[in-house]
Write an enzyme that holds these catalytic residues in place. Structure first.
Site, mmCIF file in Angstrom:
data_model
loop_
_atom_site.group_PDB
_atom_site.id
_atom_site.type_symbol
_atom_site.label_atom_id
_atom_site.label_comp_id
_atom_site.label_asym_id
_atom_site.label_seq_id
_atom_site.Cartn_x
_atom_site.Cartn_y
_atom_site.Cartn_z
ATOM 1 N N ILE A 149 0.834 -1.208 0.000
ATOM 2 C CA ILE A 149 0.000 0.000 0.000
ATOM 3 C C ILE A 149 0.871 1.260 0.000
ATOM 4 O O ILE A 149 0.630 2.189 -0.784
ATOM 5 C CB ILE A 149 -0.967 -0.016 1.204
ATOM 6 C CG1 ILE A 149 -1.920 -1.214 1.063
ATOM 7 C CG2 ILE A 149 -1.757 1.285 1.285
ATOM 8 C CD1 ILE A 149 -2.763 -1.516 2.284
ATOM 9 N N CYS A 227 -4.180 4.625 7.930
ATOM 10 C CA CYS A 227 -5.128 3.686 7.303
ATOM 11 C C CYS A 227 -4.614 2.264 7.482
ATOM 12 O O CYS A 227 -5.006 1.374 6.724
ATOM 13 C CB CYS A 227 -5.251 3.951 5.805
ATOM 14 S SG CYS A 227 -6.257 5.343 5.414
ATOM 15 N N ALA A 228 -3.692 2.050 8.440
ATOM 16 C CA ALA A 228 -3.083 0.715 8.570
ATOM 17 C C ALA A 228 -3.831 -0.108 9.627
ATOM 18 O O ALA A 228 -4.756 -0.857 9.293
ATOM 19 C CB ALA A 228 -1.609 0.838 8.878
ATOM 20 N N ARG A 229 -3.441 0.043 10.878
ATOM 21 C CA ARG A 229 -4.098 -0.680 11.962
ATOM 22 C C ARG A 229 -4.179 0.208 13.191
ATOM 23 O O ARG A 229 -3.248 0.965 13.467
ATOM 24 C CB ARG A 229 -3.311 -1.960 12.332
ATOM 25 C CG ARG A 229 -3.526 -3.126 11.380
ATOM 26 C CD ARG A 229 -4.912 -3.774 11.545
ATOM 27 N NE ARG A 229 -5.178 -4.800 10.561
ATOM 28 C CZ ARG A 229 -5.876 -4.635 9.431
ATOM 29 N NH1 ARG A 229 -6.398 -3.452 9.135
ATOM 30 N NH2 ARG A 229 -6.076 -5.634 8.595
ATOM 31 N N ASP A 253 -8.539 5.918 9.880
ATOM 32 C CA ASP A 253 -9.543 4.965 9.395
ATOM 33 C C ASP A 253 -9.648 3.794 10.370
ATOM 34 O O ASP A 253 -10.595 3.028 10.334
ATOM 35 C CB ASP A 253 -9.139 4.452 7.999
ATOM 36 C CG ASP A 253 -10.193 3.525 7.400
ATOM 37 O OD1 ASP A 253 -11.366 3.936 7.356
ATOM 38 O OD2 ASP A 253 -9.846 2.394 6.999
ATOM 39 N N GLU A 258 -12.421 -0.771 18.034
ATOM 40 C CA GLU A 258 -13.358 -0.538 16.923
ATOM 41 C C GLU A 258 -14.706 -1.185 17.218
ATOM 42 O O GLU A 258 -14.739 -2.371 17.545
ATOM 43 C CB GLU A 258 -12.770 -1.104 15.627
ATOM 44 C CG GLU A 258 -11.559 -0.303 15.191
ATOM 45 C CD GLU A 258 -11.056 -0.642 13.792
ATOM 46 O OE1 GLU A 258 -11.713 -1.421 13.076
ATOM 47 O OE2 GLU A 258 -9.995 -0.121 13.423
ATOM 48 N N HIS A 277 -13.197 2.508 9.325
ATOM 49 C CA HIS A 277 -12.456 1.351 8.778
ATOM 50 C C HIS A 277 -13.022 0.941 7.402
ATOM 51 O O HIS A 277 -13.437 -0.208 7.200
ATOM 52 C CB HIS A 277 -12.487 0.169 9.754
ATOM 53 C CG HIS A 277 -11.337 -0.773 9.534
ATOM 54 N ND1 HIS A 277 -10.727 -1.470 10.541
ATOM 55 C CD2 HIS A 277 -10.665 -1.136 8.409
ATOM 56 C CE1 HIS A 277 -9.758 -2.224 10.060
ATOM 57 N NE2 HIS A 277 -9.695 -2.029 8.746
ATOM 58 N N ILE A 278 -13.029 1.931 6.500
ATOM 59 C CA ILE A 278 -13.596 1.674 5.173
ATOM 60 C C ILE A 278 -12.547 1.806 4.065
ATOM 61 O O ILE A 278 -12.886 1.813 2.889
ATOM 62 C CB ILE A 278 -14.764 2.640 4.862
ATOM 63 C CG1 ILE A 278 -14.320 4.094 5.108
ATOM 64 C CG2 ILE A 278 -16.012 2.279 5.636
ATOM 65 C CD1 ILE A 278 -15.258 5.129 4.519
HETATM 66 P P1 NAD Z 1 2.964 -5.019 3.467
HETATM 67 O O1 NAD Z 1 3.278 -6.192 4.305
HETATM 68 O O2 NAD Z 1 2.948 -5.143 1.997
HETATM 69 O O3 NAD Z 1 3.951 -3.825 3.865
HETATM 70 C C1 NAD Z 1 4.280 -3.494 5.189
HETATM 71 C C2 NAD Z 1 5.573 -2.697 5.147
HETATM 72 O O4 NAD Z 1 5.863 -2.215 6.457
HETATM 73 C C3 NAD Z 1 6.776 -3.542 4.713
HETATM 74 O O5 NAD Z 1 7.492 -2.898 3.682
HETATM 75 C C4 NAD Z 1 7.620 -3.654 5.983
HETATM 76 O O6 NAD Z 1 9.007 -3.732 5.713
HETATM 77 C C5 NAD Z 1 7.263 -2.362 6.692
HETATM 78 N N1 NAD Z 1 7.506 -2.398 8.134
HETATM 79 C C6 NAD Z 1 7.296 -3.427 8.988
HETATM 80 N N2 NAD Z 1 7.628 -3.066 10.255
HETATM 81 C C7 NAD Z 1 8.037 -1.770 10.177
HETATM 82 C C8 NAD Z 1 8.488 -0.838 11.153
HETATM 83 N N3 NAD Z 1 8.609 -1.179 12.441
HETATM 84 N N4 NAD Z 1 8.812 0.402 10.745
HETATM 85 C C9 NAD Z 1 8.703 0.764 9.431
HETATM 86 N N5 NAD Z 1 8.310 -0.098 8.451
HETATM 87 C C10 NAD Z 1 7.964 -1.349 8.837
HETATM 88 O O7 NAD Z 1 1.536 -4.476 3.992
HETATM 89 P P2 NAD Z 1 0.407 -3.691 3.187
HETATM 90 O O8 NAD Z 1 -0.437 -4.658 2.440
HETATM 91 O O9 NAD Z 1 1.017 -2.523 2.496
HETATM 92 O O10 NAD Z 1 -0.498 -3.185 4.413
HETATM 93 C C11 NAD Z 1 -0.076 -2.096 5.229
HETATM 94 C C12 NAD Z 1 -1.036 -1.928 6.402
HETATM 95 O O11 NAD Z 1 -2.351 -1.630 5.922
HETATM 96 C C13 NAD Z 1 -1.205 -3.182 7.265
HETATM 97 O O12 NAD Z 1 -1.275 -2.797 8.615
HETATM 98 C C14 NAD Z 1 -2.552 -3.734 6.835
HETATM 99 O O13 NAD Z 1 -3.129 -4.519 7.849
HETATM 100 C C15 NAD Z 1 -3.291 -2.431 6.620
HETATM 101 N N6 NAD Z 1 -4.516 -2.536 5.830
HETATM 102 C C16 NAD Z 1 -5.576 -1.758 6.234
HETATM 103 C C17 NAD Z 1 -6.764 -1.793 5.528
HETATM 104 C C18 NAD Z 1 -7.940 -0.951 5.951
HETATM 105 O O14 NAD Z 1 -9.075 -1.334 5.681
HETATM 106 N N7 NAD Z 1 -7.736 0.195 6.589
HETATM 107 C C19 NAD Z 1 -6.874 -2.644 4.409
HETATM 108 C C20 NAD Z 1 -5.762 -3.385 3.992
HETATM 109 C C21 NAD Z 1 -4.577 -3.315 4.721
#
Ligand code: NAD
Length: 522
Positions: A149, A227-229, A253, A258, A277-278
């Site tokens: 992402i 938008c991560a967690r 998000d 939640e 969370h959308i």
């Molecule tokens: P990914 O695994 O492809 O990428 C994660 C990146 O974070 C990797 O490049 C990794 O090296 C890096 N990373 C790990 N630990 C780190 C740290 N301590 N400091 C800095 N960088 C670090 O993941 P993704 O698919 O890009 O997803 C990213 C986030 O988005 C995840 O938390 C995922 O759960 C979340 N997500 C949220 C939604 C939502 O509905 N809001 C939907 C999909 C994914």
């Protein structure tokens, strides 16, 4: 092939399936009926409603594939499926663009105060001056986590003429420069960025990654988006930073809880934009997820290999490898956490009887999975681990030695990057065991919260560490010490009741005669 679609998925996926096979759509099927009828099907497609439990899998005499339209597979018993030789697939790429676009939306909303301007107009007001905004152009974007992402956000921000800096300690410089971004440390991102966006998984390392000190380091007009967690931003610290205008604004998000409590203090603030969370919820993401899983099922029906397999069906001699799968995963995880940064090289050496097994690839795949799981969001599996390792610039060397150093079998995993190198050796003696860390022989069960310290082997060193942990209410379960009489150094490995917080690790490193301190979770 006959397939059951047990959860509502986009019709495009169903249309594709119907052209190739018998499809039954029953999106209200109860768990009891699923157990009764599952033997009729060769495949099942689900989202998150249907739970494919051990009981379902045991009754699934003809099932060949479980396809989850989406990312996480918490609702599938992966081990039971693997044991029965049923393939589990998902659609990991389906949401990346959707989440990246939501991130852009939130950044623009913060920059142009869109949500509060909207509210004001609907209240009959015309407050043009109040809503003076800023452009994204020529601003510095700070990305925390440059995975699927994060990299999509970066390519969109290039079109907005933003400069990008990235904090991702697990991404090798060469890969970052191929992506056209500059890697830096977290402090520099916090200090320099006008917009910060978070795309890391929630791990013990990223929990409250952004808290009081980090907000104080950020520019006072900067914006941050998550938008991560939930839990990566400390919401209590966020509230104070926004209230005291230490930062310009924040968009969330995802939340620590939640849905957030109805009386959340964050709701009082004007400089925050909130969505429920959308980020991953678009018609296109759902359509793509349905199409991707339909294509996976069709591939299988044509005897082609699906592309997003999450488990590896059992091979004939699986039983010989079984005892070593877990220790391999743990050794990989141990190395990646002790290196505390990207891995340039992993060397895996199989000694003794395990070295004599014919095809050790499945073991190496488990080491790689263990090594990357601590920092990649989801679904690094034994199937995709070698591909992801290659994409992330990890070179893998596999070797064998003809003796087990006194054990029937021993597996060594050595990892290095530009700054550190670490090695660990282990085996399976009924349970996984760590036998050696660097040059020190130990005998440790790799499980739960652990702590490693390297220190000068003189009276008082162990006591100082124990005292500091005790002062921070951290209880030691098991302690192991390995000594090297030649160098006068020793290593201590502790199993703890809880994790050692980052500030405590930093305090431990400052103690006299303590040369290194690392917290890990196995
Ligand atoms: P990914 O695994 O492809 O990428 C994660 C990146 O974070 C990797 O490049 C990794 O090296 C890096 N990373 C790990 N630990 C780190 C740290 N301590 N400091 C800095 N960088 C670090 O993941 P993704 O698919 O890009 O997803 C990213 C986030 O988005 C995840 O938390 C995922 O759960 C979340 N997500 C949220 C939604 C939502 O509905 N809001 C939907 C999909 C994914």
């Amino acid at each position: 092939m006959k397939v059951l679609v047990a959860d509502a998925i986009n019709e495009k996926g169903i249309e594709k399936l119907e052209k190739e096979m018998d499809v039954v759509v029953d999106t209200n099927i109860t768990p009891e009926d699923l157990i009764k009828t599952i033997k009729e099907y060769d495949g099942i497609i689900i989202r998150s409603r249907t739970k494919v439990t051990k009981e379902v899998i045991q009754a699934a005499d003809n099932l060949k594939i479980i396809a989850r339209a989406g990312v996480g597979v918490d609702n599938v018993d992966l081990d039971a499926a693997t044991e029965k030789g049923i393939m589990v697939v998902n659609s990991p790429e389906s949401t990346s663009i959707t989440v990246a676009e939501h991130t852009m939306g939130l950044m623009l909303s913060l920059a142009r105060k869109l949500s509060i301007a909207d509210k004001s107009v609907k209240e009959g007001k015309w407050e043009k001056k109040k809503f003076m905004g800023v452009e994204l152009r020529n601003k510095t974007l700070g990305v925390i986590g440059m995975g699927r992402i994060g990299s999509q956000v970066v390519s969109r921000c290039k079109a907005f003429e933003m400069d990008t800096i990235v904090y991702d300690p697990y991404l090798p410089e060469e890969i970052a420069s191929q992506m056209g971004v500059q890697l830096t440390d977290l402090n520099t991102v916090l200090k320099k960025a006008d917009f910060i966006t978070i795309h890391v998984p929630l791990t013990s390392e990223t929990k409250h990654l952004i808290s009081t000190e980090e907000f104080k380091t950020m520019k006072d007009n900067s914006f941050i988006v998550n938008c991560a967690r939930g839990g990566i931003i400390d919401e209590e610290a966020l509230y104070h930073a926004l209230k005291n205008e230490e930062i310009g604004g924040c968009a969330l998000d995802v939340y620590e809880e939640e849905p957030p409590k109805k009386d959340s203090k964050l709701f009082e603030l004007d400089n925050i934009v909130l969505t429920p969370h959308i980020a991953a919820s678009t018609k296109e993401a759902q359509r793509d997820a349905a199409i991707i899983v339909a294509e996976e099922v069709i591939r299988l029906s044509k005897n082609e290999s699906p592309q997003n397999i999450l488990n590896m069906p059992r091979t004939d001699n699986y039983k010989a490898y079984m005892p070593f799968l877990e220790i391999c995963k743990k050794l990989g995880s141990f190395i990646s956490q002790t290196l505390n940064g990207n891995i340039d090289e992993l060397e895996i050496v199989y000694g003794g009887e395990v070295g004599e097994l014919k095809n050790k690839e499945i073991l190496t795949r488990n080491v790689l999975q263990g090594a990357m799981n601590p920092y990649l969001s989801e679904n690094v599996t034994t199937v995709n681990a070698p591909i992801i390792a290659k994409e992330r610039g990890i070179s893998v060397i596999e070797g064998i030695r003809n003796d087990g150093k006194g054990y029937d079998s021993i597996i060594k995993v050595a990892g290095k990057n530009k700054n550190h190198s670490f090695s660990v050796e282990g085996t399976n003696l009924h349970d996984p065991k760590i036998l050696k860390v660097n040059d020190y022989w130990v005998d440790v069960k790799p499980e739960g919260h652990m702590f490693i310290a390297k220190y000068k082997d003189i009276p008082g060193s162990i006591g100082k560490i124990g005292t500091l942990l005790g002062e921070n209410d951290i209880n030691i379960g098991v302690m192991q010490v390995g000594r090297d009489l030649n160098s006068g150094e020793a290593i201590m490995i502790l199993t703890l009741d809880q994790s050692v917080p980052k500030p405590v690790i930093e305090d431990l490193k400052k103690l006299d005669n303590i040369h290194n301190a690392i917290g890990l979770k196995l």
